[in-house]
Scaffold this motif. Structure first.
Motif, PDB file in Angstrom:
ATOM      1  N   ASN A  88      60.633  52.755 -42.955  1.00  0.00           N
ATOM      2  CA  ASN A  88      60.683  52.121 -41.640  1.00  0.00           C
ATOM      3  C   ASN A  88      59.288  51.935 -41.054  1.00  0.00           C
ATOM      4  O   ASN A  88      58.982  50.880 -40.488  1.00  0.00           O
ATOM      5  N   ARG A  89      58.436  52.937 -41.202  1.00  0.00           N
ATOM      6  CA  ARG A  89      57.064  52.830 -40.685  1.00  0.00           C
ATOM      7  C   ARG A  89      56.279  51.757 -41.428  1.00  0.00           C
ATOM      8  O   ARG A  89      55.515  51.008 -40.818  1.00  0.00           O
ATOM      9  N   ALA A  90      56.453  51.677 -42.733  1.00  0.00           N
ATOM     10  CA  ALA A  90      55.753  50.650 -43.510  1.00  0.00           C
ATOM     11  C   ALA A  90      56.238  49.263 -43.112  1.00  0.00           C
ATOM     12  O   ALA A  90      55.432  48.327 -42.976  1.00  0.00           O
ATOM     13  N   LEU A  91      57.529  49.124 -42.884  1.00  0.00           N
ATOM     14  CA  LEU A  91      58.081  47.836 -42.463  1.00  0.00           C
ATOM     15  C   LEU A  91      57.573  47.458 -41.072  1.00  0.00           C
ATOM     16  O   LEU A  91      57.210  46.295 -40.828  1.00  0.00           O
ATOM     17  N   GLU A  92      57.506  48.417 -40.163  1.00  0.00           N
ATOM     18  CA  GLU A  92      56.967  48.141 -38.820  1.00  0.00           C
ATOM     19  C   GLU A  92      55.502  47.735 -38.891  1.00  0.00           C
ATOM     20  O   GLU A  92      55.073  46.811 -38.184  1.00  0.00           O
ATOM     21  N   ALA A  93      54.727  48.404 -39.746  1.00  0.00           N
ATOM     22  CA  ALA A  93      53.316  48.049 -39.890  1.00  0.00           C
ATOM     23  C   ALA A  93      53.172  46.645 -40.448  1.00  0.00           C
ATOM     24  O   ALA A  93      52.329  45.864 -39.981  1.00  0.00           O
ATOM     25  N   TYR A  94      53.991  46.287 -41.410  1.00  0.00           N
ATOM     26  CA  TYR A  94      53.961  44.937 -41.976  1.00  0.00           C
ATOM     27  C   TYR A  94      54.318  43.905 -40.911  1.00  0.00           C
ATOM     28  O   TYR A  94      53.660  42.871 -40.787  1.00  0.00           O
ATOM     29  N   ASP A  96      53.993  44.200 -37.689  1.00  0.00           N
ATOM     30  CA  ASP A  96      52.879  44.132 -36.735  1.00  0.00           C
ATOM     31  C   ASP A  96      51.747  43.273 -37.285  1.00  0.00           C
ATOM     32  O   ASP A  96      51.124  42.511 -36.540  1.00  0.00           O
ATOM     33  N   LEU A  97      51.456  43.412 -38.562  1.00  0.00           N
ATOM     34  CA  LEU A  97      50.412  42.593 -39.169  1.00  0.00           C
ATOM     35  C   LEU A  97      50.787  41.115 -39.165  1.00  0.00           C
ATOM     36  O   LEU A  97      49.936  40.249 -38.953  1.00  0.00           O
ATOM     37  N   MET A  98      52.045  40.823 -39.389  1.00  0.00           N
ATOM     38  CA  MET A  98      52.481  39.421 -39.412  1.00  0.00           C
ATOM     39  C   MET A  98      52.443  38.814 -38.008  1.00  0.00           C
ATOM     40  O   MET A  98      52.292  37.587 -37.869  1.00  0.00           O
ATOM     41  N   LYS A  99      52.563  39.608 -36.976  1.00  0.00           N
ATOM     42  CA  LYS A  99      52.527  39.106 -35.593  1.00  0.00           C
ATOM     43  C   LYS A  99      51.116  38.836 -35.114  1.00  0.00           C
ATOM     44  O   LYS A  99      50.919  38.145 -34.115  1.00  0.00           O
ATOM     45  N   MET A 100      50.117  39.393 -35.797  1.00  0.00           N
ATOM     46  CA  MET A 100      48.725  39.220 -35.364  1.00  0.00           C
ATOM     47  C   MET A 100      48.275  37.782 -35.536  1.00  0.00           C
ATOM     48  O   MET A 100      48.548  37.157 -36.554  1.00  0.00           O
ATOM     49  N   PRO A 101      47.578  37.267 -34.535  1.00  0.00           N
ATOM     50  CA  PRO A 101      47.038  35.915 -34.699  1.00  0.00           C
ATOM     51  C   PRO A 101      45.861  35.927 -35.668  1.00  0.00           C
ATOM     52  O   PRO A 101      45.091  36.875 -35.723  1.00  0.00           O
ATOM     53  N   VAL A 102      45.737  34.846 -36.405  1.00  0.00           N
ATOM     54  CA  VAL A 102      44.662  34.769 -37.395  1.00  0.00           C
ATOM     55  C   VAL A 102      43.431  34.139 -36.817  1.00  0.00           C
ATOM     56  O   VAL A 102      43.321  33.298 -36.083  1.00  0.00           O
TER      57      VAL A 102
END
Length: 102
Positions: A88-94, A96-102
């Motif tokens: 669950n923590r790894a999925l949440e971290a992923y 969060d990374l996908m939500k970050m603007p590039v």
């Protein structure tokens, strides 16, 4: 020989090894993480399978020590819960990374 001198030598050797082997470590770290996750999954699976076998023996009355069966069941349950929390923590971290603007 003092402990400080041993620590200084060890620190200098570690620093030297880190500077010379840094480019070569990236693939090894990825393989190490993959192997670590696979090993963890295998261990949890092994515990769950052993617990299932213990429960079958309990159902047929072939168990000598009920306490050991219950302890193994709790260990397997706790290991599985830990695995799910890490997932669950790894999925949440992923996410969060996908939500970050590039």
């Amino acid at each position: 020989m003092s402990v400080d001198s041993i620590a200084a030598v060890a620190a200098s050797q570690l620093a030297e090894a880190a500077t010379t082997a840094a480019p070569a470590l990236a693939p090894q770290l990825q393989e190490g993480f993959t192997q670590m996750v696979s090993r963890g999954l295998d261990e949890v699976n092994t515990q769950l399978m052993a617990t299932q076998a213990d429960l079958q023996q309990l159902a047929t009355g072939n168990v000598q020590n009920l306490h050991q069966v219950m302890i193994r069941m709790e260990e397997a349950r706790t290991s599985f819960q830990l695995l799910m929390q890490v997932r669950n923590r790894a999925l949440e971290a992923y996410q969060d990374l996908m939500k970050m603007p590039v």
